[in-house]
Write a protein that holds these residues in place. Sequence first.
Motif, PDB file in Angstrom:
ATOM      1  N   GLN A  20      35.289  29.538  34.205  1.00 49.19           N
ATOM      2  CA  GLN A  20      34.765  30.636  33.407  1.00 49.19           C
ATOM      3  C   GLN A  20      35.854  31.343  32.602  1.00 49.19           C
ATOM      4  O   GLN A  20      35.680  31.643  31.434  1.00 49.19           O
ATOM      5  CB  GLN A  20      34.094  31.679  34.319  1.00 49.19           C
ATOM      6  CG  GLN A  20      32.653  31.414  34.593  1.00 49.19           C
ATOM      7  CD  GLN A  20      31.792  31.652  33.362  1.00 49.19           C
ATOM      8  OE1 GLN A  20      31.901  30.921  32.394  1.00 49.19           O
ATOM      9  NE2 GLN A  20      30.939  32.652  33.401  1.00 49.19           N
ATOM     10  N   LEU A 104      29.457  36.407  43.856  1.00 46.55           N
ATOM     11  CA  LEU A 104      29.842  37.049  42.598  1.00 46.55           C
ATOM     12  C   LEU A 104      28.771  36.956  41.528  1.00 46.55           C
ATOM     13  O   LEU A 104      27.968  36.027  41.520  1.00 46.55           O
ATOM     14  CB  LEU A 104      31.108  36.382  42.056  1.00 46.55           C
ATOM     15  CG  LEU A 104      32.382  36.566  42.852  1.00 46.55           C
ATOM     16  CD1 LEU A 104      33.486  35.759  42.217  1.00 46.55           C
ATOM     17  CD2 LEU A 104      32.787  38.022  42.946  1.00 46.55           C
ATOM     18  N   HIS A 105      28.822  37.933  40.658  1.00 45.55           N
ATOM     19  CA  HIS A 105      28.034  37.857  39.437  1.00 45.55           C
ATOM     20  C   HIS A 105      29.061  37.622  38.341  1.00 45.55           C
ATOM     21  O   HIS A 105      29.807  38.524  37.971  1.00 45.55           O
ATOM     22  CB  HIS A 105      27.259  39.160  39.226  1.00 45.55           C
ATOM     23  CG  HIS A 105      26.181  39.030  38.227  1.00 45.55           C
ATOM     24  ND1 HIS A 105      26.443  38.911  36.900  1.00 45.55           N
ATOM     25  CD2 HIS A 105      24.840  38.957  38.365  1.00 45.55           C
ATOM     26  CE1 HIS A 105      25.297  38.781  36.245  1.00 45.55           C
ATOM     27  NE2 HIS A 105      24.306  38.796  37.114  1.00 45.55           N
ATOM     28  N   MET A 106      29.111  36.373  37.880  1.00 42.04           N
ATOM     29  CA  MET A 106      30.209  35.959  37.001  1.00 42.04           C
ATOM     30  C   MET A 106      30.330  36.818  35.741  1.00 42.04           C
ATOM     31  O   MET A 106      31.439  37.107  35.300  1.00 42.04           O
ATOM     32  CB  MET A 106      30.024  34.509  36.580  1.00 42.04           C
ATOM     33  CG  MET A 106      30.451  33.528  37.620  1.00 42.04           C
ATOM     34  SD  MET A 106      32.182  33.708  38.035  1.00 42.04           S
ATOM     35  CE  MET A 106      32.205  32.732  39.508  1.00 42.04           C
ATOM     36  N   GLU A 107      29.194  37.177  35.174  1.00 42.75           N
ATOM     37  CA  GLU A 107      29.241  37.944  33.937  1.00 42.75           C
ATOM     38  C   GLU A 107      29.937  39.287  34.172  1.00 42.75           C
ATOM     39  O   GLU A 107      30.732  39.753  33.350  1.00 42.75           O
ATOM     40  CB  GLU A 107      27.821  38.161  33.430  1.00 42.75           C
ATOM     41  CG  GLU A 107      27.762  38.318  31.931  1.00 42.75           C
ATOM     42  CD  GLU A 107      26.328  38.463  31.467  1.00 42.75           C
ATOM     43  OE1 GLU A 107      25.486  37.645  31.866  1.00 42.75           O
ATOM     44  OE2 GLU A 107      26.066  39.424  30.726  1.00 42.75           O
TER      45      GLU A 107
END
Lengths: 121, 376
Positions: A20, A104-107
């Motif tokens: 990411q 996790l919430h990648m954004e």
Amino acid sequence: MARILLADDDRLLANMLQYQLRQHSYEVHWVQDGAEALELLVAEDWDLLLMDVMMPVYDGFQVLRRLRQQGIELPVVMITARIRERDVERARNLGASAYMPKPLHMEEVLNTVQQLVEDRA
Amino acid sequence: MIPGWLAALVWMLLSLVLLLLAIGLGLRIVTVWRERRYQAWAQAWEEPFFAFVFSPGPVADVPSIARGQLAIWERFLYTYMKKVQGEERQRVVDLASRTGLLDRLRHRLERGNRWGKARAMMFLGLGRVTEALPAMREQLHSPDRLVALAAARGLARMGDVDSLPQLVETVRRRSFFTYEAISDLLADFGNDACPQVLRMLEEAVPSDALIPLSATAKAPQDSGQLQDGSSPRVEDPELVCLYVDFLTYFRYRGALPALVTLLTRTDHEEIAIHCLKFLEQAGDANHAHLALPWLRHQVWALRLHAVKALSATAPEAYLPEKEALLEDPAWWVRYRTAQGLALAGPGGRAVLERVAASSAVAAAEMAQQFLWVPES
């Protein structure tokens, strides 16, 4: 290109984060324990440290404490499954810039990283 | 000369040992081979998988990447699904659906063996595949412990809060669901389940146990008893403790009015301990006085939790009460009291200094130990 040191012993999560971050044009270097992270933090210049709390050798809190003791004022994002209030407070007292719970919430991670890197610049 | 029977026995034993070694080696080779095979596939899939999950817009060839390798694909997706949440987790489920994995899991849930069913339910639960809900609810009643446990876990991960009362009722009828197992199960529902658990708690205690006391009755000397001198009787104290534990774990402040009232009205020691733990985690200075009556309780565990709650909610107040507890016969009570005082600013440290210089041996020793603790 901002340089990020990623310290996490969870290979899968590290793979995701690296993918990411690289997609968003960050240079990422991954280490798997706290000692290695400390060594690199002292030896090289970084724009941000993204670090797990539970790691071999030195945990995230120990790394953070030693980092601050050496006067390295780097933005630090802690990622962890330990979401107890006292841990969040401990991280804050030690000077962590953000504390993100797993899974996790990648954004959200990306937004936080981007914000901190921009502030530092 | 070795007798024939002895030689035969030695040969038999040797053969047996060799056979066991061969089996062990064979299993090891298979395990290593399977792991390497998994790693090789995982490495090949990572890039397109990440592209699909993290980049907006569909990737056309993703469904083809897992063709013929659904068993490995299932493990791969499940491992990554645990690492992400929200929209990203939903995209992992979408990917499972596109590659035919969800159909396979649903089929296995109906007709697979016990391990297959268990794995399918863990996956479908984590992925919140609501179409699987009826089948999973059915499996909760399976006589097979593994299947029933996996069904419960899957339903909890699904986060179907409405099914929580029925789930708790069902699992409590099964002896292999221990208190800890049910606690873990509840925790899997996450903090969204707090209002529902509070409602269940209110149903589990008699209505008179949750009637707030009058302002005057909230005084520290209040006994918590009803007007006839009795305390409300709770039918299933373990269930109440379970709910209080859950609300404590998530520090659900919405439960504060009910739990502080329950604390003042109950005479059940276990329930009181759990309410005091809640008070310690979620209470504030306004509720600190509710711990006071328990400081004098005959059971040391209650005095211990009362002082912990008092130290957490009102660290700098009630110093005379805390000072008295430094002479408590129970070591843990003295320890927690002194620890609380050491962290309670100048007032607390002044108490410790005074007690440290006193002739009360046990209290003085404990106070001296904590005078070494740094103030901040």
